[in-house]
Each structure stands twice: as structure tokens, then as C-alpha cells.
Design an enzyme around this catalytic site. Structure first.
Site: not given
Ligand code: NAD
Length: 329
Positions: A127-129, A151, A155
């Protein structure tokens, strides 16, 4: 070619399996697909009902942290695509342990089993997060990982393990980091389906903080196409940002969803901001565009189709929001 798709009963995984088995990806018409999914609250066998009688499809209920199961299951598979994850930021703030178990330890178990089974290619769906938050400009893949939520930290940990398994064991691992997705079969705890199902129900929608957080929205089909492209044309050990969707504030997103339901701002309830809420995500997608990637779904058309899907599939989502009627959310 034999694919193992973990987390295939969730939102993005089920859309990916649907595309794969329906022959949407030229050159992959003869694949067989095994889905491994724990069926957590977010995973639903009903999401894979379209494949139930397809001889090219097998479903295995199981956990990616179960090393013994993985050692039995992986041999014979050519490609692993790992969607399995705990995926909701708010839940990770409430209780992070399960996120570390599945997203970090689970990914490590899967990588290890892939090395032992001599799987040809392992694709990690990230994810970009993991990059954190950016006020201006956009992140290339080489930017540092500065995750802000449990989260995104879990990741990021998985991404680093993927890199290590490539460098240490020579496993062909590719990582994709995608922007926010929307589309059919997304669990109604996430903002778009949450707002749609509330508005369909005549309920108000909760907007975090001042609504100024900026997100980029990509249709799930574009994400899945990009994953397939990275499998076909990407390189071992490389990471690819996937974006190019519509960038907007949560206020703008809310405006569009209200308009789609002929509803006004009186249906919006401002709620306290999420702790550590990232202000803006923005990806530099030059690298994946170099493989030939172009997003195809226009946001307004994609969102209209998504609203229609939720309106037409009440039986899918209504049991999932029963707790809201009890005043718990
Ligand atoms: P989801 O929550 O809808 O689905 C996750 C699936 O994983 C579910 O079917 C669940 O049952 C399964 N699962 C969870 N723990 C498991 C375990 N221990 N073993 C086996 N299966 C398990 O999530 P999603 O939105 O479809 O996201 C899929 C992947 O894409 C995730 O890795 C997520 O980080 C990533 N991603 C999501 C978005 C997005 O906008 N939704 C954007 C970028 C990346």
C-alpha cells in the site's frame, strides 16, 4: 500456470480472481487458481461464488501464519499473489497484534514456504500508506518508509521482508504499492462503501476531522490489471507504485457521494479525527507506467457503477452492517 491467491475472499482478491478466471488477462486464459483464505470478518466465501463450479478453481480455508499448511499447499504452484492481510486502519489503532501476526509473520511464513517450494514468482500486494504522509509532490519507490499507523507499519515490515527474501534467497519477489481502491464487494467499514450503505439506508455519514485529508482513488479493476502487468513485465526484487486515480479531499469525495444519492450536507456528521491520520498520500507512478500501465476506469463512471452495485446487492451488505442498527457504530 498455477496461481495461489491468498486473501482471495476479500475485496481486492475476489475481484482479481474473478478477472483471472474470466479470461480478462490475455496470455493467462489457462491458469488454475487456489485461493487460501482464513475467512476473517472481511473474507466471505460468497465473494467467490462465481467460481464455485469452475474446475480451474480450488478454495482452501486456512491461515497464512500456518507454516505446516503452507508447506503442504505451495508445492506445484508457480505464482503466489499475497492479498491476505488485516486491512482496516481503525481496527489496527484499536488492537495492533493481529496486524503484526498476519501482515508481518504471515508474510514471512509465506515467503519461506515459497522459497522451499521453489515458487517462480511471489507478488506482495502492499500500500501507499507505507510511505507515511506527504504535503506536496509524490513518492517514488525509493523514498523512505515512514508509516504512521500500526496497519501501515505492519505492511512496511512485510515489504522489507520481501526485499530481504529476494536478496538473501534469490526469490523472485515483486512488491506493488497501491493507492486507495474502490469498487464492488468492499467491506462496508471502509469509507466509500460505508458512506454509500449509510446513504442508501437514509443514515448520516461520519466525516473525520475537517475532511481535508487527501486521498487518491483507483478502481479495483485498474489495481488488479496493474498487478497482472507487474507479474508479466516487472522485474524480480522491484517495487512498483500503482496509482493514477482521482486525487481529492475527503470533503470532495463526500460531495460526490452525496450528489450520487441526491442527499445534502445535513446527512454529514463531523466526527473526531483518527489519531495519526495521514494528511495526504501521492504516488509517483512513472515506473509502472514504463511497463505500459494506464488506469482505464474514469472516477465518475466507476463510482456510479459502485453505487449501483451496492444498491443492487443489499443482501450482500445488509448483514454486515446489522451492528450499526444496534447503535454500536
Ligand atoms: P480485505 O480486508 O477486504 O481482505 C483481506 C482478506 O484476507 C480477507 O478475505 C481475509 O479473510 C483474508 N485474511 C486475513 N487474514 C488472513 C490470514 N491470516 N490468513 C489467510 N487469509 C487472511 O482487504 P482488501 O482491501 O481486499 O486488501 C487486500 C490487500 O491489498 C491487503 O494486503 C491490503 O493491505 C492491500 N491494499 C488495499 C488497498 C485498499 O484500498 N483496500 C489499497 C492498497 C493495498
Amino acid at each position: 500456470m498455477r496461481f495461489l491467491v491468498t486473501g482471495g475472499a476479500g475485496f481486492i482478491g475476489s475481484n482479481y480472481v474473478h478477472a483471472l478466471l474470466s479470461g480478462a488477462y490475455p496470455g493467462f486464459e489457462d491458469v488454475t487458481v487456489t485461493v487460501l483464505d482464513k475467512l476473517t470478518y472481511a473474507g466471505r466465501a460468497a465473494n467467490l461464488a462465481f467460481a464455485a463450479h469452475d474446475p480451474a478453481f480450488t478454495f482452501v480455508r486456512g491461515d497464512i501464519t500456518d507454516g505446516d499448511l503452507l508447506r503442504r499447499l505451495l508445492p506445484g504452484h508457480d505464482v503466489v499473489v499475497n492479498f491476505a492481510a488485516e486491512s482496516h486502519v481503525d481496527r489496527s489503532i484499536h488492537d495492533a497484534a493481529g496486524f503484526v501476526d498476519t501482515n508481518v509473520a504471515g508474510t514471512q511464513r509465506l515467503l519461506q514456504a515459497a522459497v522451499e517450494a521453489e515458487v517462480r514468482t511471489f507478488l506482495q500486494v502492499s500500500t501507499d500508506e507505507v510511505y507515511g504522509s506527504i504535503e506536496e509532490g509524490s513518492w517514488p519507490e525509493t523514498d523512505p518508509l515512514l508509516p504512521n499507523s500500526p496497519y501501515s507499519a505492519s505492511k512496511a515490515g512485510a515489504d522489507l521482508l520481501c526485499h530481504a527474501y529476494h536478496r538473501t534467497y534469490g526469490l523472485d519477489v515483486r512488491v506493488t504499492r497501491c493507492a486507495n481502491n474502490y469498487g464492488p464487494r468492499q467491506f462496508p467499514e471502509k469509507v466509500i462503501p460505508r458512506f454509500i450503505t449509510n446513504l442508501l439506508d437514509g443514515r448520516r455519514i461520519p466525516l473525520y476531522g475537517d475532511g481535508g485529508n487527501v486521498r487518491e482513488w483507483l478502481h479495483v479493476d485498474d489495481h488488479c490489471r496493474a498487478i497482472q502487468l507487474v507479474l508479466q513485465k516487472g522485474d524480480a526484487g522491484e517495487t512498483y507504485n500503482i496509482g493514477g486515480g482521482a486525487e481529492m479531499t475527503n470533503l470532495e469525495l463526500t460531495e460526490r457521494l452525496l450528489a450520487a444519492h441526491d442527499a445534502g450536507w445535513d446527512m454529514v456528521e463531523y466526527v473526531e479525527d483518527r489519531p495519526g491520520h495521514d494528511r495526504r498520500y501521492a504516488l509517483d507512478t512513472t515506473k509502472v507506467r514504463g511497463l505500459g500501465y494506464r488506469p482505464e476506469v474514469d472516477f465518475d463512471e466507476g463510482i456510479a457503477a459502485t453505487v449501483r452495485w451496492y444498491a443492487d446487492n443489499e443482501a450482500w451488505w445488509r448483514p454486515l452492517i446489522a451492528h450499526r442498527r444496534n447503535g454500536l457504530v
